[in-house]
Motif scaffolding. Structure first.
Motif, short mmCIF file in Angstrom:
data_model
loop_
_atom_site.label_atom_id
_atom_site.label_comp_id
_atom_site.label_asym_id
_atom_site.label_seq_id
_atom_site.Cartn_x
_atom_site.Cartn_y
_atom_site.Cartn_z
N ASP A 185 0.82 -1.22 0.00
CA ASP A 185 0.00 0.00 0.00
C ASP A 185 0.85 1.27 0.00
O ASP A 185 0.55 2.24 0.69
N GLY A 186 1.97 1.27 -0.73
CA GLY A 186 2.81 2.45 -0.84
C GLY A 186 3.79 2.66 0.30
O GLY A 186 4.51 3.65 0.33
N ALA A 187 3.83 1.74 1.26
CA ALA A 187 4.77 1.84 2.38
C ALA A 187 5.82 0.73 2.24
O ALA A 187 5.47 -0.41 1.93
N ASP A 188 7.09 1.08 2.46
CA ASP A 188 8.18 0.10 2.36
C ASP A 188 8.41 -0.54 3.72
O ASP A 188 8.48 0.15 4.74
N TYR A 189 8.54 -1.86 3.74
CA TYR A 189 8.84 -2.62 4.95
C TYR A 189 10.13 -3.38 4.72
O TYR A 189 10.26 -4.12 3.75
N GLN A 190 11.10 -3.18 5.61
CA GLN A 190 12.42 -3.80 5.50
C GLN A 190 12.38 -5.23 6.02
O GLN A 190 11.48 -5.59 6.79
N PRO A 191 13.37 -6.07 5.65
CA PRO A 191 13.45 -7.42 6.21
C PRO A 191 13.56 -7.35 7.73
O PRO A 191 14.25 -6.51 8.28
N GLY A 192 12.80 -8.20 8.41
CA GLY A 192 12.79 -8.20 9.87
C GLY A 192 11.65 -7.40 10.45
O GLY A 192 11.39 -7.47 11.65
N SER A 193 10.96 -6.61 9.63
CA SER A 193 9.82 -5.83 10.11
C SER A 193 8.67 -6.76 10.44
O SER A 193 8.46 -7.77 9.78
N GLN A 194 7.94 -6.41 11.48
CA GLN A 194 6.78 -7.22 11.84
C GLN A 194 5.53 -6.42 11.50
O GLN A 194 5.38 -5.27 11.90
N VAL A 195 4.65 -7.03 10.73
CA VAL A 195 3.39 -6.41 10.33
C VAL A 195 2.25 -7.34 10.69
O VAL A 195 2.43 -8.55 10.82
N ARG A 196 1.08 -6.75 10.83
CA ARG A 196 -0.13 -7.56 11.06
C ARG A 196 -0.95 -7.52 9.79
O ARG A 196 -1.21 -6.46 9.24
N VAL A 197 -1.34 -8.69 9.33
CA VAL A 197 -2.09 -8.81 8.07
C VAL A 197 -3.25 -9.76 8.28
O VAL A 197 -3.34 -10.47 9.28
N SER A 198 -4.14 -9.80 7.29
CA SER A 198 -5.26 -10.74 7.35
C SER A 198 -4.72 -12.16 7.20
O SER A 198 -3.67 -12.37 6.60
N PRO A 199 -5.42 -13.16 7.73
CA PRO A 199 -4.94 -14.55 7.63
C PRO A 199 -4.75 -15.01 6.18
O PRO A 199 -3.79 -15.72 5.88
N ASP A 200 -5.63 -14.57 5.28
CA ASP A 200 -5.50 -14.95 3.88
C ASP A 200 -4.25 -14.36 3.26
O ASP A 200 -3.50 -15.03 2.54
N TYR A 201 -3.98 -13.09 3.56
CA TYR A 201 -2.78 -12.43 3.03
C TYR A 201 -1.51 -13.03 3.63
O TYR A 201 -0.51 -13.18 2.94
N ALA A 202 -1.56 -13.42 4.90
CA ALA A 202 -0.42 -14.07 5.54
C ALA A 202 -0.10 -15.39 4.83
O ALA A 202 1.06 -15.72 4.60
N ARG A 203 -1.13 -16.14 4.50
CA ARG A 203 -0.93 -17.40 3.79
C ARG A 203 -0.29 -17.16 2.43
O ARG A 203 0.63 -17.87 2.02
N ARG A 204 -0.74 -16.11 1.70
CA ARG A 204 -0.15 -15.80 0.39
C ARG A 204 1.30 -15.36 0.53
O ARG A 204 2.15 -15.74 -0.28
N LEU A 205 1.61 -14.56 1.57
CA LEU A 205 3.00 -14.13 1.79
C LEU A 205 3.90 -15.32 2.10
O LEU A 205 5.04 -15.39 1.66
#
Length: 94
Positions: A65-85
């Motif tokens: 969504d236009g925001a950069d997240y570096q390796p090691g960053s912790q984000v909260r996502v929907s369960p479906d999106y977590a499975r895709r990641l």
């Protein structure tokens, strides 16, 4: 060739004063103020109603969504999106 006729002045007094001010500036910067941690926002596609967000630690750089997240960053996502990641290899195994 031109010669310089001015005499050199010793700069020990100014050097000492300058090094003391630099030392004070470094020690002031070394102790940043404590900022309380904010809850990690939910990123990516919206949550399905009744589902809880899943915390995910990223193993690679990711732009969501236009925001950069570096390796090691912790984000909260929907369960479906977590499975895709996880399927695409963007999450760490730990």
């Amino acid at each position: 060739m031109a010669t310089n006729t001015t005499t050199k002045k010793t700069a020990t007094a100014t050097t000492t004063a300058a090094s003391e001010s630099v030392t004070e500036a470094i020690t002031a910067e070394a102790r940043p103020e404590h900022t309380p941690t904010r809850p990690v926002p939910v990123v990516g596609p919206s949550l399905i109603e009744g589902k809880e967000p899943v915390p995910v630690t990223l193993s690679h750089h990711l732009r969501i969504d236009g925001a950069d997240y570096q390796p090691g960053s912790q984000v909260r996502v929907s369960p479906d999106y977590a499975r895709r990641l996880r399927t695409q290899g963007y999450t760490s195994r730990t």
